[in-house]
Motif scaffolding. Structure first.
Motif, mmCIF file in Angstrom:
data_model
loop_
_atom_site.group_PDB
_atom_site.id
_atom_site.type_symbol
_atom_site.label_atom_id
_atom_site.label_comp_id
_atom_site.label_asym_id
_atom_site.label_seq_id
_atom_site.Cartn_x
_atom_site.Cartn_y
_atom_site.Cartn_z
ATOM 1 N N LEU A 61 0.403 -1.646 7.643
ATOM 2 C CA LEU A 61 1.549 -2.243 6.940
ATOM 3 C C LEU A 61 1.396 -2.108 5.431
ATOM 4 C CD1 LEU A 61 2.133 -5.467 9.052
ATOM 5 C CD2 LEU A 61 3.741 -3.576 8.740
ATOM 6 N N ARG A 62 0.190 -2.389 4.930
ATOM 7 C CA ARG A 62 -0.045 -2.246 3.491
ATOM 8 C C ARG A 62 0.132 -0.797 3.045
ATOM 9 N NH1 ARG A 62 -3.748 -5.980 4.887
ATOM 10 N NH2 ARG A 62 -5.474 -4.488 5.085
ATOM 11 N N MET A 63 -0.362 0.133 3.857
ATOM 12 C CA MET A 63 -0.228 1.547 3.526
ATOM 13 C C MET A 63 1.243 1.942 3.423
ATOM 14 S SD MET A 63 -3.200 3.103 6.003
ATOM 15 C CE MET A 63 -3.072 4.815 5.474
ATOM 16 N N ILE A 64 2.051 1.448 4.351
ATOM 17 C CA ILE A 64 3.484 1.760 4.327
ATOM 18 C C ILE A 64 4.128 1.160 3.079
ATOM 19 C CG2 ILE A 64 5.689 1.295 5.484
ATOM 20 C CD1 ILE A 64 4.107 1.528 8.162
ATOM 21 N N GLU A 65 3.797 -0.098 2.793
ATOM 22 C CA GLU A 65 4.362 -0.772 1.623
ATOM 23 C C GLU A 65 3.948 -0.086 0.324
ATOM 24 O OE1 GLU A 65 4.478 -5.226 3.640
ATOM 25 O OE2 GLU A 65 2.866 -4.725 2.253
ATOM 26 N N GLU A 66 2.764 0.479 0.297
ATOM 27 C CA GLU A 66 2.268 1.161 -0.895
ATOM 28 C C GLU A 66 2.743 2.606 -0.983
ATOM 29 O OE1 GLU A 66 -1.944 0.743 -0.445
ATOM 30 O OE2 GLU A 66 -1.908 -1.411 -0.871
ATOM 31 N N GLY A 67 3.438 3.060 0.042
ATOM 32 C CA GLY A 67 3.941 4.432 0.025
ATOM 33 C C GLY A 67 2.864 5.477 0.227
ATOM 34 N N ARG A 68 1.841 5.134 0.995
ATOM 35 C CA ARG A 68 0.737 6.061 1.234
ATOM 36 C C ARG A 68 1.191 7.283 2.012
ATOM 37 N NH1 ARG A 68 -4.423 3.456 1.439
ATOM 38 N NH2 ARG A 68 -5.209 5.484 2.091
ATOM 39 N N ASP A 69 0.344 8.271 2.025
ATOM 40 C CA ASP A 69 0.611 9.547 2.680
ATOM 41 C C ASP A 69 0.849 9.348 4.181
ATOM 42 O OD1 ASP A 69 0.558 12.540 2.593
ATOM 43 O OD2 ASP A 69 -1.124 12.189 3.982
ATOM 44 N N CYS A 70 1.830 10.058 4.696
ATOM 45 C CA CYS A 70 2.209 9.982 6.103
ATOM 46 C C CYS A 70 1.025 10.289 7.016
ATOM 47 C CB CYS A 70 3.359 10.949 6.362
ATOM 48 S SG CYS A 70 3.875 11.044 8.080
ATOM 49 N N GLN A 71 0.251 11.294 6.679
ATOM 50 C CA GLN A 71 -0.880 11.688 7.515
ATOM 51 C C GLN A 71 -1.904 10.554 7.623
ATOM 52 O OE1 GLN A 71 -2.713 15.342 6.328
ATOM 53 N NE2 GLN A 71 -4.322 15.219 7.867
ATOM 54 N N ASP A 72 -2.165 9.869 6.518
ATOM 55 C CA ASP A 72 -3.100 8.751 6.535
ATOM 56 C C ASP A 72 -2.586 7.613 7.421
ATOM 57 O OD1 ASP A 72 -4.711 10.134 4.757
ATOM 58 O OD2 ASP A 72 -3.940 9.069 2.990
ATOM 59 N N ILE A 73 -1.301 7.346 7.326
ATOM 60 C CA ILE A 73 -0.693 6.272 8.124
ATOM 61 C C ILE A 73 -0.779 6.607 9.605
ATOM 62 C CG2 ILE A 73 1.467 5.073 8.660
ATOM 63 C CD1 ILE A 73 2.179 5.422 5.638
#
Length: 89
Positions: A26-38
């Motif tokens: 959830l934090r990764m999505i909110e931070e706009g992290r890379d799709c592959q990492d998510i």
């Protein structure tokens, strides 16, 4: 189905880790992290939850076999366990 305290602790810990991983996703999505990492983290969460499910099914199957043996039944009805197993596949 009954789990031993050790089995219960192991499964609970695995689910808590998965819960933490979901929070991380959830934090990764909110931070706009890379799709592959998510997606990598989501796959890890799925594997953790699947392992809990398979462990529960395995424990249930063992208990069914033991109960059938205790009753003197020659065959064990595994249809339900098979259905549950396939639902996780």
């Amino acid at each position: 189905m009954e789990l031993t305290p050790e089995e219960l602790a192991k499964l609970a810990n695995r689910l808590r880790r998965a819960q933490g991983q979901i929070g991380g996703v959830l934090r990764m999505i909110e931070e706009g992290r890379d799709c592959q990492d998510i997606v990598t983290q989501l796959a890890a969460v799925r594997r953790a939850v699947d392992r809990v499910g398979f462990s529960i099914i395995a424990t249930g199957l063992k208990q069914c076999v033991n109960e059938a043996h205790d009753r003197g039944d020659a065959e064990v009805d595994t249809a339900l366990m098979e259905k549950l197993f396939i639902s996780l596949a």
